[in-house]
Design a protein around this motif. Structure first.
Motif, PDB file in Angstrom:
ATOM      1  N   THR A 278     -11.196 -73.007   9.439  1.00 30.90           N
ATOM      2  CA  THR A 278     -11.789 -73.104  10.772  1.00 30.90           C
ATOM      3  C   THR A 278     -12.203 -71.733  11.287  1.00 30.90           C
ATOM      4  O   THR A 278     -13.301 -71.565  11.843  1.00 30.90           O
ATOM      5  N   GLY A 279     -11.326 -70.749  11.117  1.00 29.87           N
ATOM      6  CA  GLY A 279     -11.603 -69.410  11.615  1.00 29.87           C
ATOM      7  C   GLY A 279     -12.785 -68.755  10.936  1.00 29.87           C
ATOM      8  O   GLY A 279     -13.631 -68.125  11.599  1.00 29.87           O
ATOM      9  N   LEU A 280     -12.887 -68.868   9.618  1.00 27.70           N
ATOM     10  CA  LEU A 280     -14.014 -68.271   8.891  1.00 27.70           C
ATOM     11  C   LEU A 280     -15.331 -68.914   9.306  1.00 27.70           C
ATOM     12  O   LEU A 280     -16.353 -68.238   9.431  1.00 27.70           O
ATOM     13  N   ALA A 281     -15.318 -70.216   9.523  1.00 32.52           N
ATOM     14  CA  ALA A 281     -16.541 -70.919   9.899  1.00 32.52           C
ATOM     15  C   ALA A 281     -16.977 -70.595  11.321  1.00 32.52           C
ATOM     16  O   ALA A 281     -18.170 -70.710  11.651  1.00 32.52           O
ATOM     17  N   ALA A 282     -16.029 -70.193  12.167  1.00 30.42           N
ATOM     18  CA  ALA A 282     -16.338 -69.966  13.585  1.00 30.42           C
ATOM     19  C   ALA A 282     -16.565 -68.495  13.927  1.00 30.42           C
ATOM     20  O   ALA A 282     -17.155 -68.192  14.975  1.00 30.42           O
ATOM     21  N   ALA A 283     -16.107 -67.578  13.093  1.00 25.14           N
ATOM     22  CA  ALA A 283     -16.132 -66.148  13.447  1.00 25.14           C
ATOM     23  C   ALA A 283     -17.555 -65.626  13.585  1.00 25.14           C
ATOM     24  O   ALA A 283     -18.407 -65.856  12.715  1.00 25.14           O
ATOM     25  N   ARG A 284     -17.801 -64.905  14.655  1.00 27.31           N
ATOM     26  CA  ARG A 284     -19.094 -64.258  14.903  1.00 27.31           C
ATOM     27  C   ARG A 284     -18.829 -62.854  15.445  1.00 27.31           C
ATOM     28  O   ARG A 284     -17.865 -62.635  16.183  1.00 27.31           O
ATOM     29  N   ALA A 285     -19.690 -61.934  15.101  1.00 29.92           N
ATOM     30  CA  ALA A 285     -19.660 -60.598  15.691  1.00 29.92           C
ATOM     31  C   ALA A 285     -21.077 -60.271  16.144  1.00 29.92           C
ATOM     32  O   ALA A 285     -22.006 -60.247  15.322  1.00 29.92           O
ATOM     33  N   THR A 286     -21.249 -60.044  17.428  1.00 31.70           N
ATOM     34  CA  THR A 286     -22.582 -59.803  17.975  1.00 31.70           C
ATOM     35  C   THR A 286     -23.246 -58.622  17.286  1.00 31.70           C
ATOM     36  O   THR A 286     -22.628 -57.582  17.072  1.00 31.70           O
ATOM     37  N   GLY A 287     -24.526 -58.809  16.925  1.00 33.93           N
ATOM     38  CA  GLY A 287     -25.289 -57.709  16.353  1.00 33.93           C
ATOM     39  C   GLY A 287     -25.114 -57.518  14.866  1.00 33.93           C
ATOM     40  O   GLY A 287     -25.642 -56.563  14.296  1.00 33.93           O
ATOM     41  N   ARG A 288     -24.411 -58.437  14.210  1.00 36.21           N
ATOM     42  CA  ARG A 288     -24.260 -58.356  12.760  1.00 36.21           C
ATOM     43  C   ARG A 288     -25.111 -59.460  12.142  1.00 36.21           C
ATOM     44  O   ARG A 288     -24.750 -60.618  12.151  1.00 36.21           O
TER      45      ARG A 288
END
Length: 420
Positions: A278-288
């Motif tokens: 779940t965490g890998l599918a949801a993780a986002r970092a702005t500007g990457r």
């Protein structure tokens, strides 16, 4: 003197108070940290490295939240709002919380001078003292050994990668920089290195202090197959994992480092496979490698050194545009423009240079000269601000073309602000 009442006032005060933006050393920060009082009983994960820090922090945060832990996360720099730097349970803290934290630091620092970053780091810690989360994730600002974040002893430290950047502060070789990054390791505690090519001085320092060094390759490994992947460590494996939501083969290394840290801390912070997926599918970092528009597609990426530019070029090559790839690039004067341009030359069809909104910016015309020198024959246009360069590239783009804005956090922030 009365204290500022708003976040903007605090930031203006801190920006103007200390002329020297970067002042490496821990004595002043350590003294003020002690004056702030007792630490929360939180597990601490410190994340350093040349590139990949923000993505790794985002993955750790997302997985731990999916498991149900309370998570504090401190990252830098921000793109649009200072509040992005300090999160509790995945949410940016409020202006009011930051104002209170800045005030608490001011009340105890006495005559001790602090830089903007140091004051902000201690304010973030003060927020975490109040919230007392289960785990605190701290991103190193610059280097490691002498960075303000290093006053906090990590239960597990991750170095994502080592390459040439900030050489005026960290040294001009990968070995020298690796030693500085390794300064966040602690004796007897897990120290993760998520790059298959560790500098000898990083390994030597970890061994000299008695850290439990875990390296990508010998100690944990990645197996990718059919759009999924497996992670294998010393005594545990997680299989059939989704690829990280953030695109690029290099994000698997960041994910592998994050999982190595969670495995090393399993006795204190156990996570199950469901939370990891779940965490890998949801993780986002702005500007990457973030898409902000389609037809033409517009991508922003904070790549600002050769290693990050090579990673960006790899993602662009993996997913070729139906039409051309147009670059909007603005960089700071102390960055290796030649290395960045050379890395992206094979995948860029035309360039628009701009001047980022920073006193340290490289002039757009000078950057255009670098493009002409290191991407000979390429079409180059000089624009002013990043928004002007983006507008010019959009005017020239067809609906099947792709625009990629990169080169600096300042450039990406200006593009995101313009697109908002």
């Amino acid at each position: 003197m009365s204290l500022p009442q708003t976040l903007d006032q605090w930031l203006a005060l801190l920006e103007g108070r200390h002329v020297q933006t970067i002042k490496l050393g821990l004595e002043r920060v350590r003294a003020v940290r002690a004056a702030l009082g007792a630490d929360p009983e939180s597990a601490i994960i410190t994340v350093g490295g040349t590139n990949g820090k923000g993505s790794t922090c985002a993955m750790l945060e997302s997985i731990l939240l999916a498991e149900g832990y309370r998570v504090g996360c401190y990252t830098s720099p921000h793109l649009l709002r200072y509040n992005e730097r300090v999160r509790i349970d995945g949410k940016e803290v409020s202006d009011e919380q930051l104002v209170e934290a800045f005030s608490r630091v001011e009340a105890v620092r006495g005559d001790t001078p602090l830089t903007y970053f140091e004051h902000g780091t201690l304010a973030a810690w003060s927020v975490f003292q109040q919230a007392a989360p289960d785990v605190i994730i701290l991103e190193v600002g610059l280097g490691g050994r002498l960075d303000a974040v290093n006053v906090f002893d990590a239960d597990c430290a991750i170095v994502t990668s080592v390459d040439l950047d900030h050489m005026e502060y960290l040294g001009d070789t990968r070995e020298a920089i690796g030693y500085e990054k390794a300064g966040i390791f602690r004796a007897g505690r897990p120290a993760i290195f998520a790059d298959p090519d560790p500098p000898e001085r990083l390994v030597a320092h970890a061994r000299a202090i008695g850290a439990d060094l875990l390296r990508l390759g010998p100690d944990f490994a990645i197996e990718r197959h059919d759009g999924r992947w497996n992670w294998r460590g010393r005594d545990r494996a997680w299989t059939d994992l989704p690829l990280p939501a953030m695109r690029g083969a290099y994000q698997l290394r960041n994910a592998a480092g994050a999982l190595a840290a969670l495995d090393a801390l399993a006795a204190r912070l156990p996570v199950d496979a469901a939370a990891i997926r779940t965490g890998l599918a949801a993780a986002r970092a702005t500007g990457r490698f973030q898409q902000i528009a389609a037809r033409p597609e517009i991508i922003v990426d904070v790549a600002h050194n050769p290693e990050a530019a090579r990673a960006l070029a790899g993602v662009l090559a993996e997913s070729p545009a139906r039409g051309r790839t147009l670059a909007v690039v603005g960089m700071l004067a102390d960055k290796d423009a030649a290395g960045v341009i050379a890395a992206l030359r094979p995948v860029v069809d035309a360039w628009w240079t701009c001047t980022p909104p920073s006193a340290r910016a490289r002039d757009a015309a000078a950057l255009a000269d670098s493009v002409r020198a290191h991407a000979p024959g390429a079409a180059v246009q000089v624009a002013g601000a990043p928004a002007e360069a983006l507008a010019a590239a959009r005017s020239a783009a067809g609906e099947n073309d792709r625009i990629v804005a990169f080169g600096s956090f300042y450039t990406v922030a200006a593009v995101l602000d313009h697109a908002a």
